[in-house]
Design a protein around this motif. Structure first.
Motif, mmCIF file in Angstrom:
data_model
loop_
_atom_site.group_PDB
_atom_site.id
_atom_site.type_symbol
_atom_site.label_atom_id
_atom_site.label_comp_id
_atom_site.label_asym_id
_atom_site.label_seq_id
_atom_site.Cartn_x
_atom_site.Cartn_y
_atom_site.Cartn_z
ATOM 1 N N PHE A 1 0.558 -1.015 -0.024
ATOM 2 C CA PHE A 1 -0.202 -0.037 -0.287
ATOM 3 C C PHE A 1 0.811 1.290 0.161
ATOM 4 O O PHE A 1 0.626 2.225 -0.903
ATOM 5 C CB PHE A 1 -0.856 -0.072 1.221
ATOM 6 N N GLU B 1 1.854 6.703 -6.917
ATOM 7 C CA GLU B 1 0.981 7.527 -7.805
ATOM 8 C C GLU B 1 1.029 8.824 -7.153
ATOM 9 O O GLU B 1 0.712 9.670 -8.207
ATOM 10 C CB GLU B 1 -0.250 6.903 -7.080
ATOM 11 N N LYS C 1 -4.503 13.691 -0.252
ATOM 12 C CA LYS C 1 -4.359 12.539 -1.002
ATOM 13 C C LYS C 1 -3.960 11.452 -0.124
ATOM 14 O O LYS C 1 -4.780 10.427 -0.456
ATOM 15 C CB LYS C 1 -3.123 12.773 -2.140
ATOM 16 N N GLU D 1 -5.094 10.984 2.841
ATOM 17 C CA GLU D 1 -6.101 10.686 3.591
ATOM 18 C C GLU D 1 -6.969 10.029 2.877
ATOM 19 O O GLU D 1 -7.695 8.919 3.210
ATOM 20 C CB GLU D 1 -6.814 11.761 4.373
ATOM 21 N N ASN D 2 -7.224 10.252 1.617
ATOM 22 C CA ASN D 2 -8.320 9.437 0.475
ATOM 23 C C ASN D 2 -7.730 8.098 0.327
ATOM 24 O O ASN D 2 -8.391 7.122 0.296
ATOM 25 C CB ASN D 2 -8.124 10.290 -0.725
ATOM 26 N N TYR D 3 -6.538 7.964 0.340
ATOM 27 C CA TYR D 3 -5.885 6.714 -0.028
ATOM 28 C C TYR D 3 -6.079 5.792 1.193
ATOM 29 O O TYR D 3 -6.469 4.447 1.140
ATOM 30 C CB TYR D 3 -4.246 6.605 -0.357
ATOM 31 N N ASN E 1 -8.641 6.049 3.362
ATOM 32 C CA ASN E 1 -10.046 5.844 3.477
ATOM 33 C C ASN E 1 -10.304 4.840 2.551
ATOM 34 O O ASN E 1 -11.318 3.964 2.713
ATOM 35 C CB ASN E 1 -10.610 7.132 3.249
ATOM 36 N N ASP E 2 -9.714 4.915 1.247
ATOM 37 C CA ASP E 2 -10.087 3.900 0.184
ATOM 38 C C ASP E 2 -9.601 2.310 0.560
ATOM 39 O O ASP E 2 -10.144 1.235 0.301
ATOM 40 C CB ASP E 2 -9.457 4.116 -1.054
ATOM 41 N N GLU E 3 -8.543 2.302 1.292
ATOM 42 C CA GLU E 3 -7.798 0.995 1.460
ATOM 43 C C GLU E 3 -8.250 0.445 2.762
ATOM 44 O O GLU E 3 -8.439 -0.707 3.046
ATOM 45 C CB GLU E 3 -6.360 1.170 1.730
ATOM 46 N N TYR E 4 -8.371 1.304 3.870
ATOM 47 C CA TYR E 4 -9.022 0.687 5.118
ATOM 48 C C TYR E 4 -10.316 1.163 5.389
ATOM 49 O O TYR E 4 -10.646 2.173 6.097
ATOM 50 C CB TYR E 4 -7.878 1.257 6.282
ATOM 51 N N LYS E 5 -11.181 0.416 4.871
ATOM 52 C CA LYS E 5 -12.638 0.907 5.073
ATOM 53 C C LYS E 5 -12.756 1.048 6.524
ATOM 54 O O LYS E 5 -12.975 0.169 7.293
ATOM 55 C CB LYS E 5 -13.708 -0.213 4.224
#
Length: 239
Positions: A68, A75, A167, A169-171, A173-177
């Motif tokens: 991750f 990215e 960015k 924070e968004n990553y 949030n997407d990876e660790y629901k």
């Protein structure tokens, strides 16, 4: 001066933080006075198992974390560095945003982030610091030594840290629901009687219990006035 753990219970629910800490740490038992009893606490034993699995490479979650972090750095276009260490109860890493200087002294800006082992919590903050390398003589031998001077701590999307903060924070949030960022002001509060397995501090904060001591209660951090919204992320904890 760090305040004791407190929140407006009519509007917010921060009990999950306290419950996670209470589950793993024997609040009220001083480690330096009653270490045998401290180690017998079922939560401490469970925490040790979690950490030992990570250290032994048994926990496949660490491999996922490293993947991750690499993907995130690729990215975003910034170098990432792992900072997970020892018995700290979290995975952690940072983006290297800027670094300049020479072999003896350099300044750097980093975007740090951690994901706790103890519950669905994470942490993000920016830091600017100067690092000086030197050598000390110990037992007749030269030993490399570093001194770190923290110049700035940024606790919400702000200034040159803003886009990277958002960015990351968004990553996460997407990876660790279902994970939630712990607001800086809440994370830096202390719980009386809380002592951390791998630390010697007499006073310990929520951040130290859930993540690591990078934002510990020492003078180096306390002398720096945090920049940004100290309560950033509070909306995620509303009832």
């Amino acid at each position: 001066m760090n305040e004791n753990f407190f929140f407006n219970y009519k509007e917010y629910d921060f009990w999950p933080l306290y419950d996670a800490i209470k589950k793993y740490y024997p609040i009220g038992i001083k480690k330096n006075q009653h270490f045998d009893i401290y180690r017998q606490y079922h939560g401490i034993q469970e925490l040790e198992k979690i950490i030992l699995k990570r250290l032994e490479g048994i926990n496949s979650g660490y491999g996922s974390w490293k993947s991750f972090v690499k993907k995130l750095g690729d990215e975003i276009g910034k170098h990432t560095h792992g900072s997970t260490f020892g018995f700290a109860p979290s995975y952690s890493a940072y983006l290297s945003l800027e670094s300049e200087g020479n072999d003896d002294k350099w300044n750097c800006k980093e975007l740090c982030f951690s994901v706790s082992h103890l519950g669905k919590f994470y942490q993000v903050y920016g830091i600017e610091k100067s690092v000086r390398s030197s050598v000390i003589i110990y037992d007749g031998e030269e030993v490399p030594y570093q001194t770190i001077n923290v110049k700035k701590i940024v606790v919400s999307p702000l200034g040159e840290f803003k886009s990277y903060f958002e960015k990351v924070e968004n990553y996460i949030n997407d990876e660790y629901k279902g994970y939630r960022i712990v607001p800086f002001e809440i994370g830096q509060t202390i719980i009386d009687g809380l002592q951390i397995l791998h630390l010697d501090n007499e006073k310990c904060s929520i951040n130290m219990a859930l993540f690591n001591d990078f934002l510990g209660l020492g003078e180096q951090v306390e002398e720096v006035e945090p920049e940004g919204d100290l309560f950033y992320g509070m909306e995620n904890w509303k009832k």
